[in-house]
Design a protein around this motif. Sequence first.
Motif, PDB file in Angstrom:
ATOM      1  N   VAL A  46       0.841  -1.197   0.000  1.00 19.85           N
ATOM      2  CA  VAL A  46       0.000   0.000   0.000  1.00 19.85           C
ATOM      3  C   VAL A  46       0.879   1.252   0.000  1.00 19.85           C
ATOM      4  O   VAL A  46       0.762   2.108  -0.872  1.00 19.85           O
ATOM      5  CB  VAL A  46      -0.986   0.004   1.190  1.00 19.85           C
ATOM      6  N   CYS A  47       1.796   1.350   0.951  1.00 19.38           N
ATOM      7  CA  CYS A  47       2.622   2.566   1.044  1.00 19.38           C
ATOM      8  C   CYS A  47       4.029   2.347   0.476  1.00 19.38           C
ATOM      9  O   CYS A  47       4.800   3.285   0.353  1.00 19.38           O
ATOM     10  CB  CYS A  47       2.721   3.017   2.497  1.00 19.38           C
ATOM     11  N   TRP A  48       4.363   1.121   0.146  1.00 20.37           N
ATOM     12  CA  TRP A  48       5.659   0.746  -0.431  1.00 20.37           C
ATOM     13  C   TRP A  48       6.842   1.083   0.478  1.00 20.37           C
ATOM     14  O   TRP A  48       7.941   1.340   0.018  1.00 20.37           O
ATOM     15  CB  TRP A  48       5.856   1.346  -1.837  1.00 20.37           C
ATOM     16  N   SER A  62      -5.590  -3.199   3.870  1.00 22.44           N
ATOM     17  CA  SER A  62      -5.823  -3.791   2.549  1.00 22.44           C
ATOM     18  C   SER A  62      -6.430  -5.173   2.751  1.00 22.44           C
ATOM     19  O   SER A  62      -6.157  -5.821   3.760  1.00 22.44           O
ATOM     20  CB  SER A  62      -4.492  -3.920   1.808  1.00 22.44           C
ATOM     21  N   PRO A  63      -7.247  -5.640   1.794  1.00 19.93           N
ATOM     22  CA  PRO A  63      -7.700  -7.026   1.903  1.00 19.93           C
ATOM     23  C   PRO A  63      -6.549  -8.019   1.716  1.00 19.93           C
ATOM     24  O   PRO A  63      -6.672  -9.184   2.079  1.00 19.93           O
ATOM     25  CB  PRO A  63      -8.735  -7.153   0.776  1.00 19.93           C
ATOM     26  N   LEU A  64      -5.451  -7.544   1.147  1.00 19.89           N
ATOM     27  CA  LEU A  64      -4.264  -8.405   1.025  1.00 19.89           C
ATOM     28  C   LEU A  64      -3.575  -8.485   2.380  1.00 19.89           C
ATOM     29  O   LEU A  64      -3.486  -7.484   3.091  1.00 19.89           O
ATOM     30  CB  LEU A  64      -3.261  -7.788   0.049  1.00 19.89           C
ATOM     31  N   ALA A 199       2.991  -6.473 -10.914  1.00 21.53           N
ATOM     32  CA  ALA A 199       2.060  -5.546 -10.257  1.00 21.53           C
ATOM     33  C   ALA A 199       2.645  -4.153 -10.427  1.00 21.53           C
ATOM     34  O   ALA A 199       3.751  -3.897  -9.965  1.00 21.53           O
ATOM     35  CB  ALA A 199       1.920  -5.892  -8.784  1.00 21.53           C
ATOM     36  N   SER A 200       1.931  -3.275 -11.128  1.00 20.77           N
ATOM     37  CA  SER A 200       2.432  -1.901 -11.220  1.00 20.77           C
ATOM     38  C   SER A 200       2.011  -1.170  -9.954  1.00 20.77           C
ATOM     39  O   SER A 200       2.777  -0.441  -9.343  1.00 20.77           O
ATOM     40  CB  SER A 200       1.936  -1.213 -12.489  1.00 20.77           C
ATOM     41  N   THR A 201       0.758  -1.371  -9.552  1.00 23.28           N
ATOM     42  CA  THR A 201       0.314  -0.968  -8.216  1.00 23.28           C
ATOM     43  C   THR A 201      -0.256  -2.257  -7.653  1.00 23.28           C
ATOM     44  O   THR A 201      -0.204  -3.275  -8.313  1.00 23.28           O
ATOM     45  CB  THR A 201      -0.817   0.072  -8.290  1.00 23.28           C
ATOM     46  N   SER A 202      -0.845  -2.187  -6.464  1.00 27.93           N
ATOM     47  CA  SER A 202      -1.429  -3.436  -5.972  1.00 27.93           C
ATOM     48  C   SER A 202      -2.939  -3.453  -6.169  1.00 27.93           C
ATOM     49  O   SER A 202      -3.624  -4.289  -5.610  1.00 27.93           O
ATOM     50  CB  SER A 202      -1.073  -3.630  -4.498  1.00 27.93           C
ATOM     51  N   SER A 203      -3.480  -2.538  -7.009  1.00 31.66           N
ATOM     52  CA  SER A 203      -4.944  -2.428  -7.059  1.00 31.66           C
ATOM     53  C   SER A 203      -5.648  -3.663  -7.619  1.00 31.66           C
ATOM     54  O   SER A 203      -6.696  -4.036  -7.098  1.00 31.66           O
ATOM     55  CB  SER A 203      -5.387  -1.153  -7.780  1.00 31.66           C
ATOM     56  N   THR A 204      -5.093  -4.298  -8.649  1.00 34.07           N
ATOM     57  CA  THR A 204      -5.756  -5.497  -9.186  1.00 34.07           C
ATOM     58  C   THR A 204      -5.733  -6.632  -8.158  1.00 34.07           C
ATOM     59  O   THR A 204      -6.749  -7.278  -7.911  1.00 34.07           O
ATOM     60  CB  THR A 204      -5.053  -5.968 -10.487  1.00 34.07           C
ATOM     61  N   LEU A 205      -4.562  -6.823  -7.541  1.00 33.82           N
ATOM     62  CA  LEU A 205      -4.444  -7.881  -6.533  1.00 33.82           C
ATOM     63  C   LEU A 205      -5.372  -7.605  -5.351  1.00 33.82           C
ATOM     64  O   LEU A 205      -6.020  -8.517  -4.834  1.00 33.82           O
ATOM     65  CB  LEU A 205      -2.997  -7.992  -6.047  1.00 33.82           C
ATOM     66  N   VAL A 220      -5.084 -13.655   2.112  1.00 38.97           N
ATOM     67  CA  VAL A 220      -4.713 -13.651   0.703  1.00 38.97           C
ATOM     68  C   VAL A 220      -3.373 -12.939   0.562  1.00 38.97           C
ATOM     69  O   VAL A 220      -3.229 -11.780   0.947  1.00 38.97           O
ATOM     70  CB  VAL A 220      -5.769 -12.944  -0.179  1.00 38.97           C
ATOM     71  N   TRP A 221      -2.407 -13.675   0.027  1.00 43.02           N
ATOM     72  CA  TRP A 221      -1.076 -13.117  -0.223  1.00 43.02           C
ATOM     73  C   TRP A 221      -0.866 -12.993  -1.726  1.00 43.02           C
ATOM     74  O   TRP A 221      -1.158 -13.918  -2.473  1.00 43.02           O
ATOM     75  CB  TRP A 221       0.004 -14.045   0.353  1.00 43.02           C
ATOM     76  N   GLY A 222      -0.369 -11.843  -2.152  1.00 44.13           N
ATOM     77  CA  GLY A 222      -0.034 -11.672  -3.566  1.00 44.13           C
ATOM     78  C   GLY A 222       1.376 -12.170  -3.830  1.00 44.13           C
ATOM     79  O   GLY A 222       2.235 -12.113  -2.958  1.00 44.13           O
TER      80      GLY A 222
END
Length: 228
Positions: A46-48, A62-64, A199-205, A220-222
């Motif tokens: 989320v914040c990298w 995050s749901p991740l 993953a360019s951002t994590s939005s799809t994951l 759920v882990w990406g």
Amino acid sequence: MFVKIKNALCEIIFPIHCVGCGTEGEWFCESCSQKILLNAKQFCPVCWRESSGGKICASCESPLSGLRVAASYQRNPELARAVKTLKYKFSEPLAENLGALLSRAVSSKNYSNERVITFVPLHKKRRRWRGFNQAELLARVTAKNLNLPLESLLIRKKNTPPQAKLNRADRLRNLEGAFMIREGCSVVDKTILLIDDVASTSSTLSECAKILKQSGAREVWGLVLARG
Ligand SMILES: [Zn+2]
Ligand SMILES: [Zn+2]
């Protein structure tokens, strides 16, 4: 089947070369893939900011549960070429070598609960056009290497435009309602490893993780090859 025949014909006419060392006969040879440097540090998706194992940090939500990024394009420019090739060429040996990289990135990690591997789906129209889903190929190899079950849990309902061209707000809007759980699948209490190529951002994951969590998944882990 058609894709395989078309690829075989293309390879006869235009010989393929490794994107790393140029050796003829493979897109990305095993020796080049083994030389890829895995990321030693992981970051909150989320914040990298740096976080242990890529876990969502205490100040983010995050749901991740977290995201594991296998390697970086900066340190491994040949990886960027290999990932791009996988998007357009159906190649089992290439998927095998890139999938091995994902398995190496998580093999040391301990998960306590029941684990299942799944992948970010493509819309059926795009899958038909491309002939395969590169995330699914990677997930299949990773599941085999880690000896975990592979389950096709998600369906992409909306044929969304590519995320890379959108800003953050449009990206989230673009994904809203894009995914659903495949009928008859149960994810209750499962710990899921969700695979995509990059993953360019994590939005799809996160959007996929949201649907899985709403259906009862425990965690759920990406897992991706790199940040694209
Ligand atoms: Zn090579
Ligand atoms: Zn964070």
